[in-house]
Each structure stands twice: as C-alpha cells, then as structure tokens.
Design a protein around this motif. Structure first.
Motif, PDB file in Angstrom:
ATOM      1  N   ALA A  37       0.831  -1.200   0.000  1.00 25.07           N
ATOM      2  CA  ALA A  37       0.000   0.000   0.000  1.00 25.07           C
ATOM      3  C   ALA A  37       0.869   1.255   0.000  1.00 25.07           C
ATOM      4  O   ALA A  37       0.445   2.311  -0.465  1.00 25.07           O
ATOM      5  CB  ALA A  37      -0.925   0.001   1.210  1.00 25.07           C
ATOM      6  N   THR A  38       2.111   1.132   0.506  1.00 24.69           N
ATOM      7  CA  THR A  38       3.025   2.268   0.525  1.00 24.69           C
ATOM      8  C   THR A  38       4.372   1.849  -0.062  1.00 24.69           C
ATOM      9  O   THR A  38       4.753   0.684  -0.027  1.00 24.69           O
ATOM     10  CB  THR A  38       3.254   2.797   1.959  1.00 24.69           C
ATOM     11  N   CYS A  39       5.100   2.815  -0.576  1.00 20.90           N
ATOM     12  CA  CYS A  39       6.394   2.578  -1.217  1.00 20.90           C
ATOM     13  C   CYS A  39       7.445   2.158  -0.180  1.00 20.90           C
ATOM     14  O   CYS A  39       7.504   2.728   0.910  1.00 20.90           O
ATOM     15  CB  CYS A  39       6.838   3.853  -1.926  1.00 20.90           C
ATOM     16  N   GLU A  40       8.261   1.173  -0.534  1.00 20.76           N
ATOM     17  CA  GLU A  40       9.332   0.721   0.364  1.00 20.76           C
ATOM     18  C   GLU A  40      10.392   1.790   0.570  1.00 20.76           C
ATOM     19  O   GLU A  40      11.018   1.840   1.622  1.00 20.76           O
ATOM     20  CB  GLU A  40      10.027  -0.515  -0.226  1.00 20.76           C
ATOM     21  N   GLU A  41      10.618   2.613  -0.431  1.00 20.69           N
ATOM     22  CA  GLU A  41      11.685   3.607  -0.367  1.00 20.69           C
ATOM     23  C   GLU A  41      11.263   4.901   0.322  1.00 20.69           C
ATOM     24  O   GLU A  41      11.922   5.367   1.233  1.00 20.69           O
ATOM     25  CB  GLU A  41      12.199   3.929  -1.782  1.00 20.69           C
ATOM     26  N   CYS A  42      10.164   5.488  -0.155  1.00 20.89           N
ATOM     27  CA  CYS A  42       9.800   6.826   0.342  1.00 20.89           C
ATOM     28  C   CYS A  42       8.531   6.844   1.183  1.00 20.89           C
ATOM     29  O   CYS A  42       8.126   7.902   1.666  1.00 20.89           O
ATOM     30  CB  CYS A  42       9.653   7.785  -0.840  1.00 20.89           C
ATOM     31  N   ASP A  43       7.886   5.708   1.340  1.00 25.05           N
ATOM     32  CA  ASP A  43       6.673   5.580   2.149  1.00 25.05           C
ATOM     33  C   ASP A  43       5.473   6.329   1.581  1.00 25.05           C
ATOM     34  O   ASP A  43       4.501   6.562   2.273  1.00 25.05           O
ATOM     35  CB  ASP A  43       6.943   5.998   3.596  1.00 25.05           C
ATOM     36  N   ALA A  44       5.538   6.702   0.294  1.00 26.08           N
ATOM     37  CA  ALA A  44       4.400   7.365  -0.353  1.00 26.08           C
ATOM     38  C   ALA A  44       3.328   6.316  -0.650  1.00 26.08           C
ATOM     39  O   ALA A  44       3.641   5.156  -0.890  1.00 26.08           O
ATOM     40  CB  ALA A  44       4.847   8.028  -1.656  1.00 26.08           C
ATOM     41  N   PRO A  45       2.065   6.712  -0.639  1.00 29.19           N
ATOM     42  CA  PRO A  45       1.004   5.746  -0.936  1.00 29.19           C
ATOM     43  C   PRO A  45       1.066   5.300  -2.400  1.00 29.19           C
ATOM     44  O   PRO A  45       1.362   6.092  -3.288  1.00 29.19           O
ATOM     45  CB  PRO A  45      -0.286   6.513  -0.656  1.00 29.19           C
ATOM     46  N   ILE A  46       0.808   4.020  -2.630  1.00 27.78           N
ATOM     47  CA  ILE A  46       0.759   3.475  -3.989  1.00 27.78           C
ATOM     48  C   ILE A  46      -0.710   3.344  -4.362  1.00 27.78           C
ATOM     49  O   ILE A  46      -1.472   2.670  -3.661  1.00 27.78           O
ATOM     50  CB  ILE A  46       1.465   2.106  -4.056  1.00 27.78           C
ATOM     51  N   PRO A  47      -1.124   3.980  -5.463  1.00 23.00           N
ATOM     52  CA  PRO A  47      -2.544   3.943  -5.847  1.00 23.00           C
ATOM     53  C   PRO A  47      -3.041   2.521  -6.110  1.00 23.00           C
ATOM     54  O   PRO A  47      -2.291   1.654  -6.561  1.00 23.00           O
ATOM     55  CB  PRO A  47      -2.589   4.769  -7.138  1.00 23.00           C
ATOM     56  N   GLU A  48      -4.308   2.312  -5.832  1.00 23.09           N
ATOM     57  CA  GLU A  48      -4.934   0.999  -6.028  1.00 23.09           C
ATOM     58  C   GLU A  48      -4.798   0.536  -7.477  1.00 23.09           C
ATOM     59  O   GLU A  48      -4.545  -0.643  -7.735  1.00 23.09           O
ATOM     60  CB  GLU A  48      -6.425   1.069  -5.633  1.00 23.09           C
ATOM     61  N   ALA A  49      -4.932   1.444  -8.425  1.00 26.45           N
ATOM     62  CA  ALA A  49      -4.829   1.075  -9.844  1.00 26.45           C
ATOM     63  C   ALA A  49      -3.443   0.501 -10.159  1.00 26.45           C
ATOM     64  O   ALA A  49      -3.320  -0.467 -10.909  1.00 26.45           O
ATOM     65  CB  ALA A  49      -5.107   2.285 -10.727  1.00 26.45           C
ATOM     66  N   ARG A  50      -2.397   1.080  -9.583  1.00 26.96           N
ATOM     67  CA  ARG A  50      -1.039   0.560  -9.804  1.00 26.96           C
ATOM     68  C   ARG A  50      -0.876  -0.810  -9.163  1.00 26.96           C
ATOM     69  O   ARG A  50      -0.250  -1.700  -9.729  1.00 26.96           O
ATOM     70  CB  ARG A  50       0.000   1.543  -9.253  1.00 26.96           C
ATOM     71  N   ARG A  51      -1.435  -0.990  -7.981  1.00 26.04           N
ATOM     72  CA  ARG A  51      -1.327  -2.284  -7.306  1.00 26.04           C
ATOM     73  C   ARG A  51      -2.046  -3.383  -8.087  1.00 26.04           C
ATOM     74  O   ARG A  51      -1.596  -4.528  -8.119  1.00 26.04           O
ATOM     75  CB  ARG A  51      -1.869  -2.199  -5.884  1.00 26.04           C
TER      76      ARG A  51
END
Length: 88
Positions: A37-51
């Motif tokens: 749900a969040t980026c391993e590097e910067c902790d930004a949220p990853i959008p549902e569409a990308r997941r």
C-alpha cells in the motif's frame, strides 16, 4: 553459412540465447502476490490502480523510475564480443 570454426546456425544460436536470457531476466524481476500500500523507499502511498496493474508492486512510480534508470546502465553484456563493444 558459417565461417571459421563456427557451426551452421551459430549466429542464430547466439541471438536466441541473448533473447532467452533477456526474457528470463525480465521475468525474474516481475513481482507476485499482493502489492504494498506504501512505497518501500519513500513511504508514499501506492494507488490501487497501480497495485492491480503490477502484481507485487513495492515502489511508487517515482522510485521505480529512478531504479529503472539506475539499472539501465547494467543491462547485460554483449555475447558477440565485438571489438566495438570491448572499446566502450
């Protein structure tokens, strides 16, 4: 037609082996399972569409782009071993 010590079809065999290696390398980089749900590097949220689009996604678009740019310099090696490739 082969030249020197190379057997018939040697050039095509090298091309096929290079393509096979590239496919295996690309497949090994593909993720599996649910994405983060969040980026391993910067902790930004990853959008549902990308997941949904990228199984096993671990990085946001910005971090993945940076990683891809860094890895582009390590794209493999030239099996042919031509003089031009050795001079680089």
């Amino acid at each position: 037609m082969a030249t020197g010590w190379a057997g018939d079809g040697a050039v095509q065999d090298q091309i096929d082996a290079t393509v096979k290696d590239a496919i295996e390398r690309a497949r090994s980089r593909l993720g599996t399972g649910p994405g983060r749900a969040t980026c391993e590097e910067c902790d930004a949220p990853i959008p549902e569409a990308r997941r949904k689009a990228v199984p096993g996604v671990r990085l946001c678009v910005a971090c993945q782009s940076a990683l891809d740019k860094d890895e582009a310099g390590h794209a493999g090696y030239n099996r042919r071993g031509s003089k031009d490739s050795q001079l680089r």
